[in-house]
Design an enzyme around this catalytic site. Sequence first.
Site, short mmCIF file in Angstrom:
data_model
loop_
_atom_site.label_atom_id
_atom_site.label_comp_id
_atom_site.label_asym_id
_atom_site.label_seq_id
_atom_site.Cartn_x
_atom_site.Cartn_y
_atom_site.Cartn_z
N ASP A 81 0.84 -1.20 0.00
CA ASP A 81 0.00 0.00 0.00
C ASP A 81 0.88 1.25 0.00
O ASP A 81 2.07 1.21 0.30
CB ASP A 81 -0.89 -0.02 1.24
N GLU A 111 2.78 6.85 -2.60
CA GLU A 111 2.53 8.07 -3.36
C GLU A 111 2.88 9.33 -2.56
O GLU A 111 3.29 10.33 -3.14
CB GLU A 111 1.05 8.17 -3.76
N ASP A 128 -8.75 3.70 -3.53
CA ASP A 128 -9.88 3.93 -2.64
C ASP A 128 -11.08 4.54 -3.37
O ASP A 128 -11.16 5.74 -3.61
CB ASP A 128 -9.46 4.85 -1.49
#
Length: 745
Positions: A440, A443, A506
Amino acid sequence: MKFTDGFWQLRPGVTALYGQEAYDIDETDAATDGRGVVVTAPTTVIRGRGDTLNRPVLTVTLSSPLEGVVRVRVAHHEGGTWHGGFGLPGAVAGGVGEASVSAEGGVLTSGALTARVAPGAPWDLAFEVDGVRVTGSGHKSEAYVQLDGDAQVDPGIVGNARAGTAVPHRPTFVHEQLDLGVGELIYGLGERFGPLVKNGQTVDVWNADGGTSSEQAYKNVPFYLSSRGYGVLVNDPGHVSFEIGSESVERVQFSVPGEVLEYFVIAGPTPKDVLGRYTALTGRPPVVPAWSYGLWLSTSFTTDYDEQTVTSFIDEMAARELPVSVFHFDCFWMREFNWCDFEWDPRVFPDPDGMLARLHEKDLRVCVWINPYIAQRSPLFAEAAAQGFLVKRADGSVWQWDLWQAGMGLVDFTNPDATAWFQSKLQRLIDQGVDCFKTDFGERIPLEVDYFDGSDPSRMHNLYTQLYNRAVHDVLVKARGEGDAVLFARSATTGGQAMPVHWGGDSTSTFPSMAETLRGGLSLAFSGFAYWSHDIGGFEGTPDAAVFKRWTAFGLLGSHSRFHGSQSYRVPWQFDEEAVDVTRVFTKLKMRLMPYLHRLGVEAPETGVPLMRPMALEFPGDPAVAYLDRQYMLGPDLLVAPVFTASGEVEFYLPEGTWTSLITGERVEGGRWIRETHGFLSLPLYVRPGAVLPWGARDDRPDYDYLQDLTLRVFPGAEGTASVTVTTPDGRTESFEVDRAEVTE
């Protein structure tokens, strides 16, 4: 980024120096790509010797690193800092182009692609595929741009402003503009959730954690594919700004900060040819294990769970005949405030070794969540800081912030020792029984930092994810072998396709978010990524039963499928009993399709063509599909039109020919739009005319012997012989020649 004020003027505070003519054209031995063409392009037309004084020039170098690919390098000051491009594993040492210079100008030919520079003014650089001009750089296309402190270029906030990772303001840029023909459409640029066709959009390549309902993207790829039979890769891992017919409506503009711009033009003529060459240059995906195609079930994010909860989910799925292949533990398998310490929270998982063994006894693979941050509370923080394994500030202190995990630091993957240290923590989990990792984040990468190897932080912002995912993928390959390594990654850039699988990030739990998720996947497919997944039902919020059921059918008709959410469990009986039926029907259908899907996954490393395909990729000659982003092809033979309404109404397009519903067996003539209404146990799923579909004998697992009791289902609509190849999970391959006249369906 927009520099002009209409057609004639520049915006206040902007000075642009355009390459006005090809003054000198010479052959050269390019430093990396062998023979090429170099052009001196003064920023005015030279009419006398005095015009050569006090006059900036742009140096334009053409070369070819791979057949069918031309590299263009535009430099104002060659000695200026250029932070380097992407790794190009497919580049041929010494280059492959054939260069010549004559009175007609300079020519560089590489396979089907030719670049021509016309002598004199106005500036003209043309690109031809198979002798046909597809695009070019014309008058006032190439420029060195300077901004003063009050320049009104209105770049906006690109990236996460709250996280302090927005694009920094820069004083100089180099831009190029390539012609955009009448009716020409542009696709790609990463996993973007807006319209599939990028014409009219401003796209900033800058990784950010913005969700699927925003203009930001987790996977930014500075590569686009044109409907005219070519592609363009801007070879810069930093901030690249695209104006796709949104500033100069006749052109695609791309700009980068600094003194040097480098890009590649990639030949087709078909979209698949472009993707093949692009991925040959930047990296092809590996074969992923057959077990990874099965259903992934998650704890969800902030829900309460322990081994008893996990076991109850798995046992109930088995009791209801819902095949599960992978169980995923999300963040709270570790203790809060400790992410990542790679330690099971002893309060809820007192016996992780025994639990993992018990899960394996149920024939499950296990995935655990990780990220590249080390929280201050984690014992690993002091260990990593003491050894210099965390990214530092300019004053030598460890960079830290509180957004996500309190006081967290960032692992510096430019340091080989830090990478090995991080991998050692993962190896311990692998030894314990963990099979794969959800990588995960990646970024939210800061800019006011110093890296171990001296990398430019602006370059590392997008490229960080590459080093992060590579570190994790490599340790899995070493431990499990080439064919058994798989990630579940959120962030990526060019080259990330070589470390699959990626999921869509998401989304919210609504029909519009389901549709935007699909647009993101199709855009990513046009960007060279062969595998893709998403959170079935959406991540934020809890879907109503209709959304969950429609999303389940959609999610199980892709390469990889995962039930996951944020604040609520995603086991189907939490919604209604029909959701259980929908899950059973489409999971078992996917298991039957495994001989077909797995073979596509074997071919992807050979061709670079994705499993999930935009209609325009599979049917480039049909103008009706050019804008379609509510349906897709799963491989070459299955058309899927997800239902985005609670009522079951869906409108979709079938190309010409006789198509057959895989669910009902009904034959339908294509070449037209169709409106249907579907119950939750159905959706438009049509088999291409003349397809021969390898149909597996089992519906309870994805990794079985596909050749045992295999059925070849022959569908009407084409003549002649079809060749079908099936590859089993253990690598055995068998090909079959099938007479299409012997229709079985």
